[in-house]
Design an enzyme around this catalytic site. Sequence first.
Site, PDB file in Angstrom:
ATOM      1  N   SER A 236      51.780  53.993  25.462  1.00  0.00           N
ATOM      2  CA  SER A 236      50.892  54.805  25.802  1.00  0.00           C
ATOM      3  C   SER A 236      49.682  55.273  24.989  1.00  0.00           C
ATOM      4  CB  SER A 236      51.785  56.060  26.347  1.00  0.00           C
ATOM      5  OG  SER A 236      50.717  57.097  26.524  1.00  0.00           O
TER       6      SER A 236
ATOM      7  N   ARG B  75      29.726  25.647  62.851  1.00  0.00           N
ATOM      8  CA  ARG B  75      29.524  26.174  61.212  1.00  0.00           C
ATOM      9  C   ARG B  75      29.009  27.666  61.480  1.00  0.00           C
ATOM     10  NH1 ARG B  75      27.443  22.464  59.239  1.00  0.00           N
ATOM     11  NH2 ARG B  75      29.414  21.599  58.521  1.00  0.00           N
TER      12      ARG B  75
END
Length: 446
Positions: free
Chosen positions: A281, A320
């Site tokens: 930490s 497409r």
Amino acid sequence: MTPDAPDDSDTGLLGPGWAGAPAAHATSDTAYLRALLDAEVALTRAQAALGLAPAEAAAAVTEAADPANFDIRSLAARTADGGNPVIPLVADLTAAVGEEYGPYVHRGATSQDVMDTATMLVAMRTLGPVLAGLGRAERALAGLAARHRDTVMPGRTLTQHAVPTTFGLKVAGWRALVLDARDRVSRVRDSLPAQLGGAAGTLAAFRAFGAKDETALTRAYAREVGLAVPELPWHTLRTPVADLAGCLVFTAGALGKLALDVLTLSRTETGEVSEGSGGGSSAMPHKANPVRATLLVSAARRAPHLAATLYGCLVAEDERPAGAWHAEWEPLRDLLRLVGGAAGHVAGLAEGLRVHPAAMRQNLGLTRGLIVSERLSAALAPRLGRARAKKLLTELARRAHTEERTLAELLAQEPELKGVDLGDLTDPAHYTGFAGPLTDRALERR
């Protein structure tokens, strides 16, 4: 590096789940460029193999298709003009091949053929390390499950103690999820297809160039590129992408469940497991954070939303789509990166996980013996009658809380239970059901 000279490369600064993992390399822009070039080379080589292009053209394209020969930043800058990176790449590759054989670059194909094929190549190359990580995790979990086959711990439902279970059975469950993920990833990896359809999925240009049937070129192309042969061109039939998304999101979730269990069990007040090498930490020197488990849960929370985009792209119009195909690229790469990183983290987590049986045993006593109340109800009913047994245990449970005494102590004071082996009945280790055999059966799976 100054603000005037920014580094635009994606280094993973905000992606600790995948930064530095094999998936980072396998999904980089350079890796995509390599895959795009591999697709172009395979196309020319396949046509040459069928007599549709000169062998010299295949050799020229192969030689020119070195990623080092291309300016990836220039390609990226020009991608916006045509909406995909294949268009500027084909222009640069054609120029690199030269005037004589340049016309055979990308001959008969469309951009989506190359982009989809390259995407499948990137996926295949990323899933290899994923499977390796899952394999490492499976082996480590198998060892843990066997060693802790009979290590008793509290079973928990809706966050509360339920009945005793064993750590071995819990780990066997984690391993089963890892194997489920492995099976899905393997199946999808083996089925990733090449894409070849031409302008609108009809292969019309290839027929005009002399192709004799609709399968020979596709098979040759798939063989050259190392992917499966598609049944049909899949420009708007996005099953391969959906299947890939499905196996990736399942894998992320399966590993996330394992990790969330580790996070819960490693809380300070629980302390039943801990990561082999926790993270520190920035403010609290005493902390050893379960970082691997945290990153796995992070991936599991992100993955479903990425997959949702890919599933949404199944709705693709015409031959497409405008936007659906394009919308797949980034979330799919993110998913591959997340799961690629997660596979490495779960392997490290499983291999380094520390188990604390003493804490498990201590936690079994937190309810002062009430964790075996289900067993006592069943065992005392024939002796006292079902109603009396329930009434007695309800009263003693209340007293155990208010008087801070164990259920075994209170039971021993009941005259009607004289001669009953309360030590056996109140021992959590003697009420784990078929946890041991279930663990054994789970470990038979290979």
